[in-house]
Design a protein around this motif. Structure first.
Motif, short mmCIF file in Angstrom:
data_model
loop_
_atom_site.label_atom_id
_atom_site.label_comp_id
_atom_site.label_asym_id
_atom_site.label_seq_id
_atom_site.Cartn_x
_atom_site.Cartn_y
_atom_site.Cartn_z
N LYS A 151 0.83 -1.19 0.00
CA LYS A 151 0.00 0.00 0.00
C LYS A 151 0.87 1.25 0.00
O LYS A 151 0.59 2.20 -0.73
N PHE A 152 1.92 1.24 0.81
CA PHE A 152 2.82 2.39 0.86
C PHE A 152 3.48 2.61 -0.51
O PHE A 152 3.56 3.75 -0.99
N ALA A 153 3.92 1.54 -1.17
CA ALA A 153 4.54 1.66 -2.49
C ALA A 153 3.55 2.27 -3.48
O ALA A 153 3.92 3.14 -4.29
N HIS A 154 2.30 1.85 -3.41
CA HIS A 154 1.27 2.42 -4.28
C HIS A 154 1.09 3.91 -3.98
O HIS A 154 1.02 4.73 -4.90
N ASP A 155 1.02 4.26 -2.71
CA ASP A 155 0.86 5.67 -2.33
C ASP A 155 2.03 6.52 -2.83
O ASP A 155 1.83 7.64 -3.31
N VAL A 156 3.23 5.98 -2.72
CA VAL A 156 4.42 6.71 -3.19
C VAL A 156 4.32 6.92 -4.70
O VAL A 156 4.60 8.01 -5.21
N ASN A 157 3.92 5.88 -5.39
CA ASN A 157 3.78 5.98 -6.85
C ASN A 157 2.77 7.07 -7.22
O ASN A 157 3.00 7.86 -8.13
N VAL A 158 1.67 7.13 -6.51
CA VAL A 158 0.65 8.15 -6.76
C VAL A 158 1.23 9.55 -6.50
O VAL A 158 1.03 10.47 -7.28
N ARG A 159 1.96 9.71 -5.39
CA ARG A 159 2.56 11.01 -5.07
C ARG A 159 3.57 11.43 -6.14
O ARG A 159 3.60 12.59 -6.55
N LEU A 160 4.40 10.49 -6.62
CA LEU A 160 5.39 10.80 -7.65
C LEU A 160 4.69 11.21 -8.95
O LEU A 160 5.11 12.15 -9.62
N GLU A 161 3.61 10.53 -9.27
CA GLU A 161 2.87 10.84 -10.48
C GLU A 161 2.26 12.24 -10.38
O GLU A 161 2.30 13.01 -11.34
N LYS A 162 1.73 12.59 -9.22
CA LYS A 162 1.17 13.92 -9.02
C LYS A 162 2.25 14.98 -9.16
O LYS A 162 2.05 16.04 -9.77
N THR A 163 3.43 14.71 -8.59
CA THR A 163 4.55 15.66 -8.67
C THR A 163 4.95 15.84 -10.12
O THR A 163 5.18 16.97 -10.58
N ARG A 164 5.03 14.73 -10.87
CA ARG A 164 5.44 14.80 -12.27
C ARG A 164 4.42 15.60 -13.08
O ARG A 164 4.78 16.45 -13.88
N LYS A 165 3.13 15.37 -12.84
CA LYS A 165 2.08 16.10 -13.59
C LYS A 165 2.08 17.58 -13.25
O LYS A 165 1.87 18.43 -14.12
N SER A 166 2.30 17.91 -11.98
CA SER A 166 2.29 19.33 -11.59
C SER A 166 3.49 20.08 -12.15
O SER A 166 3.42 21.28 -12.39
N ASP A 167 4.63 19.36 -12.39
CA ASP A 167 5.80 19.99 -12.97
C ASP A 167 5.73 20.07 -14.48
O ASP A 167 6.47 20.82 -15.10
N GLY A 168 4.87 19.22 -15.11
CA GLY A 168 4.79 19.13 -16.59
C GLY A 168 3.96 20.19 -17.13
O GLY A 168 4.01 20.98 -17.92
#
Length: 167
Positions: free
Chosen positions: A150-167
């Motif tokens: 679950k933590f790995a999934h949450d991290v993946n979601v956070r990284l994806e959000k960071t990538r989208k907000s920077d793009g």
């Protein structure tokens, strides 16, 4: 004629003699394969490298001589070893130049791709570092397997959000 005709001719002679057949017999065999016979003189001219060969003739000769068509293009076994070595070296040099050029081009492309990738994802590094530190802490605290997933999934979601907000 050129070197290739001479090579084919010499290989025809060598194979014919190895089979113990005459030039006339080879000419008759060619009739069965090509629909027209070769005279003894035609076979002699071919063996001397004095004529060009059509693809069908190369295949027919190889078939009649019980060898592969490619064998007609190879250096003869009785060729001077120095000539064979020089030919191999020349082929190798041409190949090495080609390989080096391709290798250099792809190394440049890989370096450029790595730079683009690093530039594109530079903003993810702080988020990833934070997530990794958090995962190490949770692992030290004895997080269970389901919790780790679950933590790995949450991290993946956070990284994806960071990538989208920077793009």
């Amino acid at each position: 004629m050129g070197k290739i005709e001479e090579r084919i001719g010499a290989n025809v002679r060598q194979a014919r003699e190895a089979l113990g057949i005459s030039q006339s017999d080879l000419g008759v065999d060619m009739e069965g394969l090509l629909g027209k016979s070769w005279t003894r003189q035609a076979v002699s001219a071919a063996e001397a490298g004095g004529r060009a060969f059509a693809a069908a003739e190369v295949v027919a000769l190889a078939t009649a001589l019980l060898i592969k068509p490619a064998d007609l293009f190879e250096p003869r076994l009785d060729t001077d070893p120095g000539d064979v070595v020089n030919e191999v070296i020349a082929r190798g040099a041409r190949s090495a130049v080609s390989v080096a050029a391709v290798q250099q081009r792809y190394q440049s492309e890989v370096r450029e791709f790595a730079r683009e990738l690093a530039d594109e994802h530079a903003s993810l590094l702080p988020a990833f570092s934070d997530a990794l530190a958090e995962l190490e802490q949770k692992h030290a605290d004895g997080l269970g397997h389901k919790d780790e997933l679950k933590f790995a999934h949450d991290v993946n979601v956070r990284l994806e959000k960071t990538r989208k907000s920077d793009g």
